[in-house]
Motif scaffolding. Structure first.
Motif, PDB file in Angstrom:
ATOM      1  N   TYR A  86     -15.070   9.707   2.065  1.00 27.67           N
ATOM      2  CA  TYR A  86     -13.460   9.674   2.315  1.00 27.67           C
ATOM      3  C   TYR A  86     -13.034   9.362   3.720  1.00 27.67           C
ATOM      4  O   TYR A  86     -13.668  10.381   4.973  1.00 27.67           O
ATOM      5  CB  TYR A  86     -12.984  10.566   2.326  1.00 27.67           C
ATOM      6  CG  TYR A  86     -13.248  11.182   0.425  1.00 27.67           C
ATOM      7  CD1 TYR A  86     -11.778  10.433  -0.653  1.00 27.67           C
ATOM      8  CD2 TYR A  86     -14.243  12.418   0.253  1.00 27.67           C
ATOM      9  CE1 TYR A  86     -12.318  11.103  -1.277  1.00 27.67           C
ATOM     10  CE2 TYR A  86     -14.114  12.777  -1.172  1.00 27.67           C
ATOM     11  CZ  TYR A  86     -13.465  11.612  -2.510  1.00 27.67           C
ATOM     12  OH  TYR A  86     -13.457  12.046  -3.430  1.00 27.67           O
ATOM     13  N   GLU A  87     -12.177   8.739   4.496  1.00 25.54           N
ATOM     14  CA  GLU A  87     -11.052   8.435   5.809  1.00 25.54           C
ATOM     15  C   GLU A  87     -10.938   9.625   6.150  1.00 25.54           C
ATOM     16  O   GLU A  87      -9.980   9.965   6.175  1.00 25.54           O
ATOM     17  CB  GLU A  87     -10.016   6.927   5.488  1.00 25.54           C
ATOM     18  CG  GLU A  87      -9.606   6.910   6.459  1.00 25.54           C
ATOM     19  CD  GLU A  87      -8.794   5.630   7.067  1.00 25.54           C
ATOM     20  OE1 GLU A  87      -8.169   5.236   7.602  1.00 25.54           O
ATOM     21  OE2 GLU A  87      -8.399   5.659   5.069  1.00 25.54           O
ATOM     22  N   SER A  88     -11.482   9.735   7.220  1.00 24.29           N
ATOM     23  CA  SER A  88     -10.915  10.621   8.830  1.00 24.29           C
ATOM     24  C   SER A  88      -9.770   9.743   8.951  1.00 24.29           C
ATOM     25  O   SER A  88      -9.075   8.670   8.778  1.00 24.29           O
ATOM     26  CB  SER A  88     -11.834  10.877   9.448  1.00 24.29           C
ATOM     27  OG  SER A  88     -12.071  10.040  10.682  1.00 24.29           O
ATOM     28  N   GLU A  89      -9.298  10.668   9.997  1.00 24.89           N
ATOM     29  CA  GLU A  89      -7.776  10.089  10.735  1.00 24.89           C
ATOM     30  C   GLU A  89      -7.753   8.910  11.474  1.00 24.89           C
ATOM     31  O   GLU A  89      -7.301   8.243  12.214  1.00 24.89           O
ATOM     32  CB  GLU A  89      -7.530  12.139  11.381  1.00 24.89           C
ATOM     33  CG  GLU A  89      -6.881  13.013   9.956  1.00 24.89           C
ATOM     34  CD  GLU A  89      -8.011  13.544  10.021  1.00 24.89           C
ATOM     35  OE1 GLU A  89      -9.319  13.458  10.396  1.00 24.89           O
ATOM     36  OE2 GLU A  89      -7.776  14.447   8.745  1.00 24.89           O
ATOM     37  N   THR A  98     -21.072   8.419  10.231  1.00 21.62           N
ATOM     38  CA  THR A  98     -20.225   9.108   8.530  1.00 21.62           C
ATOM     39  C   THR A  98     -20.070   9.105   8.259  1.00 21.62           C
ATOM     40  O   THR A  98     -19.568   9.946   6.898  1.00 21.62           O
ATOM     41  CB  THR A  98     -19.532   9.107   9.913  1.00 21.62           C
ATOM     42  OG1 THR A  98     -18.613   7.806   9.377  1.00 21.62           O
ATOM     43  CG2 THR A  98     -19.614   9.277  10.745  1.00 21.62           C
ATOM     44  N   GLN A 107     -14.941   5.750  10.559  1.00 18.80           N
ATOM     45  CA  GLN A 107     -14.990   7.133  10.454  1.00 18.80           C
ATOM     46  C   GLN A 107     -14.742   8.132   9.617  1.00 18.80           C
ATOM     47  O   GLN A 107     -13.611   7.515   8.686  1.00 18.80           O
ATOM     48  CB  GLN A 107     -14.176   7.459  11.517  1.00 18.80           C
ATOM     49  CG  GLN A 107     -14.376   9.442  11.634  1.00 18.80           C
ATOM     50  CD  GLN A 107     -15.818   8.963  13.387  1.00 18.80           C
ATOM     51  OE1 GLN A 107     -16.241   8.296  14.090  1.00 18.80           O
ATOM     52  NE2 GLN A 107     -16.224  10.081  13.105  1.00 18.80           N
ATOM     53  N   LYS A 117     -15.220  11.465   6.959  1.00 15.97           N
ATOM     54  CA  LYS A 117     -14.935  12.520   6.474  1.00 15.97           C
ATOM     55  C   LYS A 117     -15.985  13.013   5.933  1.00 15.97           C
ATOM     56  O   LYS A 117     -16.932  12.801   5.639  1.00 15.97           O
ATOM     57  CB  LYS A 117     -13.702  13.494   5.825  1.00 15.97           C
ATOM     58  CG  LYS A 117     -12.262  13.137   6.052  1.00 15.97           C
ATOM     59  CD  LYS A 117     -11.008  13.512   4.860  1.00 15.97           C
ATOM     60  CE  LYS A 117      -9.847  13.590   5.087  1.00 15.97           C
ATOM     61  NZ  LYS A 117      -8.858  13.956   3.872  1.00 15.97           N
ATOM     62  N   SER A 118     -16.424  14.357   6.404  1.00 15.20           N
ATOM     63  CA  SER A 118     -17.598  15.208   5.725  1.00 15.20           C
ATOM     64  C   SER A 118     -18.168  14.981   4.997  1.00 15.20           C
ATOM     65  O   SER A 118     -19.191  15.469   4.245  1.00 15.20           O
ATOM     66  CB  SER A 118     -18.166  16.166   6.815  1.00 15.20           C
ATOM     67  OG  SER A 118     -16.829  17.200   6.758  1.00 15.20           O
ATOM     68  N   GLU A 119     -16.719  15.268   3.835  1.00 11.16           N
ATOM     69  CA  GLU A 119     -16.344  15.907   2.730  1.00 11.16           C
ATOM     70  C   GLU A 119     -17.243  14.172   2.047  1.00 11.16           C
ATOM     71  O   GLU A 119     -17.545  13.355   1.682  1.00 11.16           O
ATOM     72  CB  GLU A 119     -15.282  15.609   2.101  1.00 11.16           C
ATOM     73  CG  GLU A 119     -14.938  16.122   0.323  1.00 11.16           C
ATOM     74  CD  GLU A 119     -13.532  16.088   0.075  1.00 11.16           C
ATOM     75  OE1 GLU A 119     -13.524  16.308  -1.047  1.00 11.16           O
ATOM     76  OE2 GLU A 119     -12.470  15.801   0.598  1.00 11.16           O
TER      77      GLU A 119
END
Length: 232
Positions: A209-212, A71, A15, A17-19
């Motif tokens: 970029y890795e999400s939480e 994602t 998953q 990040k949207s960045e």
């Protein structure tokens, strides 16, 4: 980032990040990818950087809409095509001649590469290669393959996989995250990318970029003593 820190930090992230992960960092990783070691330096790989939104949707769909593809903010499809020995042979012959490589090296690229990578229509050359290998192998050690188209494809796929590893480590070293996906519909991917029949899709690389929720838990590996065999 220090090398061993990079190796330990790299994870298969599901998953992102949207960045947006910057284009210039992807390009830097691609530059690292093509420096990977590969069979006879024939460089039978290709890297398809998916930026078109319509094509991206097709690639995500071919990856069965999994989160690592859906994602990601960047996608690269890595393919291997053993026929690309023809693309690299002439430049390689020119190069080894210009740098005054040993005669056997020049002959290797002029003669052995075409012999190794040609399989003929319907693998017609495979039985002849097998007999030659069997006869010579009775008297001295020698490589027993590749003999068939499948074997030649395997060599190209190994080289492309090594390039994938360079790529994901380069992304990690630049603060990004990746997922090396093998879960995809190869037929649909080849059709979407208009690949030749001889090409094989090796991996789809999701980048961002890795999400939480990027990983499910701590990394798991078998104990070293179970997989490393020491011959004293």
């Amino acid at each position: 980032m220090e090398f061993f820190e990079t190796v330990k930090k790299r994870r298969s992230v599901r998953q992102f990040k949207s960045e947006l992960f910057p284009d210039e960092l992807v390009k830097t990783a691609l530059e690292a990818a093509v420096l990977a070691t590969n069979s006879s330096n024939t460089q039978t790989w290709d890297f398809h950087w998916i930026k078109n939104s319509e094509l991206r949707a097709q690639v995500v769909n071919a990856c069965m809409n999994q989160a690592a593809a859906r994602t990601s903010t960047q996608l690269v499809v890595v393919t291997a095509n053993p026929e690309h020995w023809r693309r690299s042979q002439k430049p390689l012959v020119i190069w080894v001649t210009r740098v005054s490589a040993p005669k056997q090296v020049i002959q290797y690229y002029e003669k052995m590469i075409p012999y190794t990578y040609r399989s003929g229509f319907l693998n017609i050359m495979a039985p002849f290669k097998f007999l030659i290998t069997l006869a010579i192998g009775l008297f001295r050690p020698m490589m027993r393959g590749p003999l068939t188209l499948g074997g030649i494809q395997e060599v190209a796929i190994k080289s492309a996989a090594l390039a994938c590893e360079n790529f994901v480590l380069a992304i990690t070293a630049q603060g990004g995250a990746t997922c090396m996906m093998e879960g995809f519909d190869e037929w649909r991917l080849k059709r979407a990318l208009r690949l030749r029949r001889s090409a094989r899709v090796v991996m789809v690389l999701g980048i961002g970029y890795e999400s939480e929720r990027g990983t499910w838990g701590p990394q798991f590996r078998l104990p070293l003593e179970e997989v490393v065999h020491v011959y004293d």
